[in-house]
Enzyme design. Structure first.
Site, PDB file in Angstrom:
ATOM      1  N   CYS A  94       3.969 -35.667  22.228  1.00  0.00           N
ATOM      2  CA  CYS A  94       2.432 -36.115  21.687  1.00  0.00           C
ATOM      3  C   CYS A  94       1.828 -37.124  22.828  1.00  0.00           C
ATOM      4  CB  CYS A  94       2.751 -37.079  20.454  1.00  0.00           C
ATOM      5  SG  CYS A  94       1.517 -37.578  19.959  1.00  0.00           S
ATOM      6  N   TYR A 114       8.541 -11.689   7.683  1.00  0.00           N
ATOM      7  CA  TYR A 114       9.060 -10.391   8.326  1.00  0.00           C
ATOM      8  C   TYR A 114      10.238 -10.982   9.156  1.00  0.00           C
ATOM      9  CZ  TYR A 114       4.946  -8.287   6.661  1.00  0.00           C
ATOM     10  OH  TYR A 114       4.000  -8.215   5.737  1.00  0.00           O
ATOM     11  N   HIS A 115      10.711 -12.253   9.017  1.00  0.00           N
ATOM     12  CA  HIS A 115      11.818 -12.741   9.465  1.00  0.00           C
ATOM     13  C   HIS A 115      13.263 -12.312   8.830  1.00  0.00           C
ATOM     14  CE1 HIS A 115      15.141 -15.510  11.202  1.00  0.00           C
ATOM     15  NE2 HIS A 115      14.071 -15.917  11.968  1.00  0.00           N
ATOM     16  N   GLU A 126      14.562 -29.088  13.711  1.00  0.00           N
ATOM     17  CA  GLU A 126      14.286 -28.650  15.054  1.00  0.00           C
ATOM     18  C   GLU A 126      13.165 -29.650  15.565  1.00  0.00           C
ATOM     19  OE1 GLU A 126      13.483 -24.558  15.399  1.00  0.00           O
ATOM     20  OE2 GLU A 126      15.456 -24.105  15.654  1.00  0.00           O
ATOM     21  N   GLU A 142      21.665 -22.128  12.437  1.00  0.00           N
ATOM     22  CA  GLU A 142      20.879 -20.965  12.051  1.00  0.00           C
ATOM     23  C   GLU A 142      20.953 -19.740  13.127  1.00  0.00           C
ATOM     24  OE1 GLU A 142      16.448 -21.735  12.044  1.00  0.00           O
ATOM     25  OE2 GLU A 142      16.787 -23.593  11.217  1.00  0.00           O
ATOM     26  N   TRP A 162       9.141 -14.135  15.658  1.00  0.00           N
ATOM     27  CA  TRP A 162       8.373 -15.064  16.604  1.00  0.00           C
ATOM     28  C   TRP A 162       8.590 -14.513  17.955  1.00  0.00           C
ATOM     29  CZ3 TRP A 162      11.958 -17.328  19.779  1.00  0.00           C
ATOM     30  CH2 TRP A 162      13.371 -17.406  19.206  1.00  0.00           C
TER      31      TRP A 162
HETATM   32  C1  GLA Z   1      13.693 -22.099  13.523  1.00  0.00           C
HETATM   33  C2  GLA Z   1      13.496 -22.936  12.345  1.00  0.00           C
HETATM   34  C3  GLA Z   1      13.379 -22.262  11.335  1.00  0.00           C
HETATM   35  C4  GLA Z   1      12.655 -20.859  11.163  1.00  0.00           C
HETATM   36  C5  GLA Z   1      13.359 -20.326  12.091  1.00  0.00           C
HETATM   37  C6  GLA Z   1      13.042 -18.910  12.472  1.00  0.00           C
HETATM   38  O1  GLA Z   1      15.131 -22.135  13.644  1.00  0.00           O
HETATM   39  O2  GLA Z   1      14.375 -24.101  12.197  1.00  0.00           O
HETATM   40  O3  GLA Z   1      12.777 -23.075  10.066  1.00  0.00           O
HETATM   41  O4  GLA Z   1      11.507 -21.120  11.182  1.00  0.00           O
HETATM   42  O5  GLA Z   1      13.338 -20.679  13.324  1.00  0.00           O
HETATM   43  O6  GLA Z   1      13.650 -18.143  13.478  1.00  0.00           O
HETATM   44 ZN    ZN Z   2       1.419 -39.862  19.401  1.00  0.00          ZN
END
Ligand code: GLA
Ligand code: ZN
Length: 675
Positions: A157, A359-360, A152, A309, A317
């Site tokens: 920056c 807790y995911h 991801e 994913e 989150w």
């Molecule tokens: C993202 C990240 C994962 C994880 C999930 C949790 O998609 O790529 O590593 O942190 O979120 O939802």
């Molecule tokens: Zn930089």
């Protein structure tokens, strides 16, 4: 022969697995459970840089060797990550230049992830070196189906490395300071640059009022382009490293849907296939999720993609991490497939015991056994996907309607000071997408560079920025018989956010046959209204005050000093039509307008279905698959449009037959090929 995304002969099933966070004695039991859930693909090594390179000159692959063996011995395919999404602590200590500087100019310390400066020489050197070492070490594993570069990619920056690199990027783009001063319109507020060294990053210390608002759109826009390019370069460097050693293994990185900071249309061109992470909340509309899938498919030139994913149950989150209700995980998995995914992968296989993802949702819960609701649902879906075999794989999702989605335009629209802070590009695109999607009309989301000629309908919501050549492509399209739909705030500026003089909508004016003289921005509590086809609709947000220059008016404002002026128009241009929607209306209006246009242009839905049932079609040569997805809360009956076989129940169907679909139910009709 159809083309595979990767070396799989069924829809891939599995996802992120982090055995390195657990004692080795637990691994065999994990494998037993994952096998029980019919899992066949593991994404490994996503955050292992610290373990693999514990010191500058030391690499240690012992544990990963064992994990790779574990996967192989259990017949698991592996999506192997390069693990460069978070750098090791020693690297930050020894080379602080690797750390990012945030928008406020605060230099970050070691911590979190996605924390490396994309222009750090050290980061680039060591991330590429790690990728290469992994490729060299594991190149003979024939169960590796893909390289998963970093994780991801995102953020931005504003450090000194980036500032220096920005100047170089600008030299490339503009050649001379004179040209840069012109493009940035620096005569405004005495911004003239005398020397390349005068150029600084446009952040909270310089041009910006806050992250969304800037006084110098030209500069801020270039910084977004530069930041996206810089991060993309990091991807490409690792891509090249693994490709050199394992040319046959496709390379991807997991994207994030409509993620504003990175110009994914550009990224897509550098990836072997698209993969992405789908994390809707339960409050997101079905169309919103569908649009993300279609956008990701569009980024990948409308080829099949990989759902890299999703959570089997809940996230950690979001502010309120609601559970996916029974059946929803299955429904949303098939929705991904229905829109072009050849995989159903989860984050994560197993819940960790510490830190922010404990807790995911996961396939294996903290209870550690198979007797949970989530495990049962995962295992049932796994079994079903296994039965599907190689059906669907490699099929594409044909569409006659396209929506133009453009990242640079997105940035420009939302950097604009005026006309309204409530104008959000993605929201406007979604209004048109939703209207088509609710009617089950297949839609492609295409980039400005894609050729629209193959489509019957092209919609370009809020196409504020028209880069050189764009108007020409649209002109050709409409002249050739296409139907084009544009909206308010279109055609105003060029690629540097400099206004195109002579009247709005700039170069689109002849195509649309209107001249927009002024734009009124209404506060949220104020509305105008208009009648379209005898029906009254609201007008809000922005109201264009326009004059007809060849177009006919389809609706006029009813209120205020511009009552009687056109709000919606249509122009005949060459062999086609160009609609202009000069204001923002509500769902009912967009639905009606899209219905009328599609009827006129004979753009068909994938199939007819009751409200709340999503229908899509995938095609592979002579084979056609129709997906029926009941997102509603009640049972419905769907009329089968063709003879065929419903693949999930394994039941033959006749055309005209009513098929029952449970709440959250799914059916996949494989249409009987015509003799
Ligand atoms: C993202 C990240 C994962 C994880 C999930 C949790 O998609 O790529 O590593 O942190 O979120 O939802
Ligand atoms: Zn930089």
């Amino acid at each position: 022969m159809w083309k595979r995304v990767w070396n799989h002969d069924k829809i891939a099933y599995g996802g992120d697995y982090n055995p390195e966070q657990w004692p080795e004695e637990t691994w065999e039991e994990d494998m037993r459970l994952l096998k029980l859930a019919h899992i066949d693909t593991l994404t490994l090594n996503v955050f292992s840089w610290a373990a693999l390179q514990p010191a500058e000159d030391t690499y240690c692959f012992d544990k990963l060797d064992k994990i790779m063996e574990l996967a192989k011995s259990h017949n698991m395919k592996v999506c192997l990550a390069t693990g460069t999404g978070a750098h090791p602590a020693w690297m930050a200590r020894k080379y602080p230049e690797i750390l990012r500087t945030d928008f406020h100019g605060v230099k970050r310390k070691f911590g979190a992830r996605h924390n490396s400066c994309p222009n750090s020489v050290v980061y680039r050197k060591y991330s590429v070196q790690l990728a290469r070492k992994l490729a060299e070490r594991y190149k003979d594993y024939d169960n590796i189906v893909a390289w998963h570069i970093s994780n991801e990619y995102g953020g931005e920056c504003y450090c000194e490395n980036c500032e220096r690199a920005f100047r170089e990027w600008l030299k490339d783009r503009y050649g001379t300071l004179e040209e840069l001063n012109r493009a940035w319109n620096t005569s405004f507020w005495g911004h003239t640059m005398y020397d390349w060294e005068d150029i600084v990053v446009p952040d909270g210390r310089s041009e910006h009022i806050d992250e969304e608002r800037t006084v110098a759109q030209g500069i801020s826009l270039d910084y977004r382009r530069f930041n996206s390019d810089s991060i993309l370069e990091c991807f490409c460097l690792e891509y090249d490293a693994v490709k050199e050693i394992t040319p046959g293994i496709p390379v991807t990185t997991n994207l994030m849907g409509a993620y504003k900071p990175l110009d994914y249309m550009k990224w897509g061109e550098c990836m072997d296939f698209i993969s992405w992470d789908n994390y809707p909340s339960n409050e997101d509309s079905v169309s919103q999720i569908a649009m993300n899938h279609d956008l990701m498919r569009g980024v990948g030139a409308n080829q099949p993609f990989v759902l890299m994913e999703q959570t089997p149950s809940q996230q950690n989150w979001q502010p309120f991490n609601a559970l996916k209700r029974p059946g929803v995980m299955r429904l949303w998995s098939y929705q991904a497939v229905a829109h072009g995914s050849d995989a159903v992968l989860f984050f994560q296989m197993k819940r960790s015991i510490g830190s922010c993802e404990k807790y995911h949702g996961a396939v294996i819960s903290h209870a550690g056994h198979e007797n949970t609701r989530v495990f049962r649902e995962v295992a049932e879906l796994g079994q079903e996907l296994e039965k599907l075999g190689d059906e669907i794989l490699g099929s594409t999702v044909p569409a006659e309607a396209a929506i133009l989605f453009d990242w640079e335009n997105w940035w420009a629209v939302e950097y604009s000071a005026g006309p309204s802070v409530d104008l959000k590009y993605h929201d406007e695109v979604m209004k048109y997408y939703t209207a088509l999607h609710r009617q089950n009309i297949p839609v492609d989301l295409i980039s400005e560079n894609d050729d629209p000629l193959g489509y019957k309908l092209l919609i370009a919501p809020v196409m504020y920025m028209t880069r050189p050549g764009m108007d020409e492509r649209i002109r050709e399209f409409v002249k050739g018989g296409g139907t084009f739909v544009a909206t308010f705030f279109s055609g105003y500026v060029d690629e540097s956010d400099l206004v195109i003089l002579g009247g709005y909508p700039g170069k689109l004016r002849d195509i649309l046959g209107v001249w927009v003289e002024e734009i009124d921005a209404l506060p949220p509590h104020k509305k105008n209204r208009f009648f379209y086809q005898g029906q009254e609709y609201e007008a809000g947000l922005l109201c264009d005050l326009m004059h007809l220059e060849g177009a006919e008016s389809l609706a006029e404002y009813q209120e205020d000093f511009y009552a009687g002026m056109p709000a919606v128009t249509r122009n005949s241009f060459g062999g086609g039509q160009a609609y202009y929607v000069g204001t923002r209306s509500g769902e009912a209006f967009y639905h009606q307008l899209m219905e009328d246009i599609c009827k006129e242009q004979q753009i068909q839905p994938a199939a007819k279905a009751p409200d709340g049932v999503e229908v899509t079609k995938r095609v592979r040569g002579q084979e056609q698959y129709l997906f029926f997805l009941n997102h509603g809360e009640g049972k419905v009956h769907v009329e089968m449009p063709e003879d065929g076989m419903e693949l999930l129940a394994g039941k033959a169907c006749r055309k005209g037959e009513m098929m029952e679909l449970e709440a959250k139910g799914v059916a996949i009709l494989k249409v009987q090929p015509k003799q």
